[in-house]
Enzyme design. Structure first.
Site, mmCIF file in Angstrom:
data_model
loop_
_atom_site.group_PDB
_atom_site.id
_atom_site.type_symbol
_atom_site.label_atom_id
_atom_site.label_comp_id
_atom_site.label_asym_id
_atom_site.label_seq_id
_atom_site.Cartn_x
_atom_site.Cartn_y
_atom_site.Cartn_z
ATOM 1 N N ASN A 24 6.596 7.300 -7.333
ATOM 2 C CA ASN A 24 6.608 6.288 -8.395
ATOM 3 C C ASN A 24 5.274 5.542 -8.342
ATOM 4 O OD1 ASN A 24 7.051 4.137 -10.088
ATOM 5 N ND2 ASN A 24 8.689 3.210 -8.843
ATOM 6 N N TRP A 25 4.430 5.818 -9.307
ATOM 7 C CA TRP A 25 3.099 5.181 -9.300
ATOM 8 C C TRP A 25 3.137 3.725 -9.748
ATOM 9 C CZ3 TRP A 25 -1.351 8.976 -11.233
ATOM 10 C CH2 TRP A 25 -1.536 9.965 -10.247
ATOM 11 N N LYS A 26 4.291 3.305 -10.281
ATOM 12 C CA LYS A 26 4.424 1.917 -10.765
ATOM 13 C C LYS A 26 3.285 1.615 -11.751
ATOM 14 C CE LYS A 26 6.927 0.852 -6.579
ATOM 15 N NZ LYS A 26 7.362 -0.121 -5.584
ATOM 16 N N HIS A 110 15.061 0.278 -11.389
ATOM 17 C CA HIS A 110 14.251 -0.070 -10.217
ATOM 18 C C HIS A 110 14.344 -1.580 -9.989
ATOM 19 C CE1 HIS A 110 10.871 -0.631 -7.543
ATOM 20 N NE2 HIS A 110 10.910 0.667 -7.305
ATOM 21 N N GLU A 112 12.201 -3.654 -9.320
ATOM 22 C CA GLU A 112 11.144 -4.421 -10.000
ATOM 23 C C GLU A 112 11.502 -4.644 -11.471
ATOM 24 O OE1 GLU A 112 8.002 -1.847 -8.688
ATOM 25 O OE2 GLU A 112 8.342 -2.548 -6.643
ATOM 26 N N GLU A 180 17.170 2.035 -2.520
ATOM 27 C CA GLU A 180 15.927 1.348 -2.175
ATOM 28 C C GLU A 180 16.243 -0.097 -1.789
ATOM 29 O OE1 GLU A 180 12.304 3.482 -4.110
ATOM 30 O OE2 GLU A 180 12.970 1.887 -5.440
ATOM 31 N N GLY A 186 7.425 -1.763 -0.374
ATOM 32 C CA GLY A 186 6.051 -2.256 -0.277
ATOM 33 C C GLY A 186 5.793 -3.185 0.896
ATOM 34 N N SER A 225 8.991 1.964 1.628
ATOM 35 C CA SER A 225 8.033 2.156 2.729
ATOM 36 C C SER A 225 8.134 3.528 3.392
ATOM 37 C CB SER A 225 8.173 1.036 3.771
ATOM 38 O OG SER A 225 7.842 -0.216 3.188
ATOM 39 N N GLY A 246 6.665 4.920 -3.277
ATOM 40 C CA GLY A 246 5.766 4.093 -4.068
ATOM 41 C C GLY A 246 4.327 4.257 -3.608
ATOM 42 N N GLY A 247 3.862 3.300 -2.817
ATOM 43 C CA GLY A 247 2.454 3.252 -2.413
ATOM 44 C C GLY A 247 1.897 4.558 -1.879
HETATM 45 P P1 13P Z 1 6.956 1.745 -1.469
HETATM 46 O O1 13P Z 1 7.041 3.194 -1.061
HETATM 47 O O2 13P Z 1 5.582 1.316 -1.864
HETATM 48 O O3 13P Z 1 7.638 0.849 -0.491
HETATM 49 O O4 13P Z 1 7.815 1.629 -2.848
HETATM 50 C C1 13P Z 1 9.070 2.167 -2.915
HETATM 51 C C2 13P Z 1 9.497 2.148 -4.322
HETATM 52 O O5 13P Z 1 9.745 1.105 -4.882
HETATM 53 C C3 13P Z 1 9.597 3.441 -5.032
HETATM 54 O O6 13P Z 1 10.256 3.298 -6.246
#
Ligand code: 13P
Length: 264
Positions: A24-26, A110, A112, A180, A186, A225, A246-247
């Site tokens: 997920n590149w957000k 998600h 977020e 999640e 993150g 993470s 994510g990251g």
């Molecule tokens: P991180 O891997 O950056 O913690 O993010 C997880 C995430 O929210 C994937 O949707």
């Protein structure tokens, strides 16, 4: 047996479930980042992992990434969709539009989105149904906050989110659940493996109770993470059928390091 030849920890590919590693590149990724996706595409084609691999770029990159991914193994997903197919909804993207742009899946709910846009389980269920209507796989996210975990409410919260956000028509082919924990996103923090096993086990139980065999085969991803350093142990936990990353999905080398848990 020498240390170097020791087999990798077994990851779950049992019960006929093909794992999924989704990035997920957000709200990250200009055209300059396309090289990372190309590197992932090339690496998984050269050495196919025993898992599906997906990138969920920002909507602006979907069509160009679809061109890049064409004919290969890399799948594409959106990060959110509106519940309607079209209409007066400035700034929104429909599931049909994502499908038209080359996506085969979309993340819904998600944390977020829940936080930034006030989305509730009812909204998320409508979005998941929109994904199904458009022929997309819905990746439905659930997870507790730090406060909820501290209060011992994790299983209750996740059960409520699952019941509210996963639509009745969900099947193993059409739906993926992503656990999640909000506090792990993150932050570099992850639950203990026992905690992951407990929550994934509870999710599996709830899905099986509601959807029977479909629920037994539905993929349940862990997200929060996930890094190359912890992917193998997390992916080996029972009922963990892949990762939502994510990251660490922004750099091909990190993402491939996670995919390597599945032999890619
Ligand atoms: P991180 O891997 O950056 O913690 O993010 C997880 C995430 O929210 C994937 O949707």
């Amino acid at each position: 047996m020498t240390e170097a030849k020791k087999p990798a920890a077994t990851v779950n590919a049992g019960a006929g479930i093909r794992p999924l590693v989704a990035g997920n590149w957000k709200m990250n990724g200009l055209q300059a980042a396309l090289g990372e996706a190309i590197a992932v595409r090339d690496a998984i084609l050269a050495s196919p992992p025993k898992a599906d691999v997906m990138l969920c770029p920002p909507a602006t990159l979907t069509m160009v990434l679809a061109e890049i991914a064409k004919g290969g193994l890399l799948q594409l997903g959106g990060q959110d969709c509106h519940s309607n197919a079209s209409g007066a909804h400035t700034g929104d993207v429909s599931a049909e539009m994502l499908r038209d742009a080359g996506a085969t899946a979309v993340i819904v709910g998600h944390s977020e989105r829940r936080t930034d846009h006030g989305e509730c389980d009812r909204d998320i269920r409508a979005k998941a149904s929109a994904a199904h209507r458009a022929g997309l796989v819905a990746i439905v996210c659930v997870g507790e906050t730090a406060g909820e975990r501290a209060a011992g409410l994790t299983l209750q919260v996740v059960a409520r989110q699952l019941a509210g956000a996963v639509p009745d028509e969900a099947t193993a082919a059409s739906t993926v659940v992503a656990y999640e924990p909000v506090w792990a996103i993150g932050t570099g923090l992850t639950p203990t493996l026992a905690d992951v096993a407990e929550v994934h086990g509870a999710i599996r139980k709830a899905l099986a109770a509601r959807f029977g065999g479909e629920g037994e085969r539905m993929r349940i991803l862990y997200g929060g993470s996930v890094k190359p350093q912890n992917a193998r142990e997390l992916m080996a936990v029972p009922n963990v059928d892949g990762a939502l990353v994510g990251g660490a999905s922004l750099k091909a080398s990190d993402f491939l390091g996670i995919i390597a848990a599945y032999g890619g």
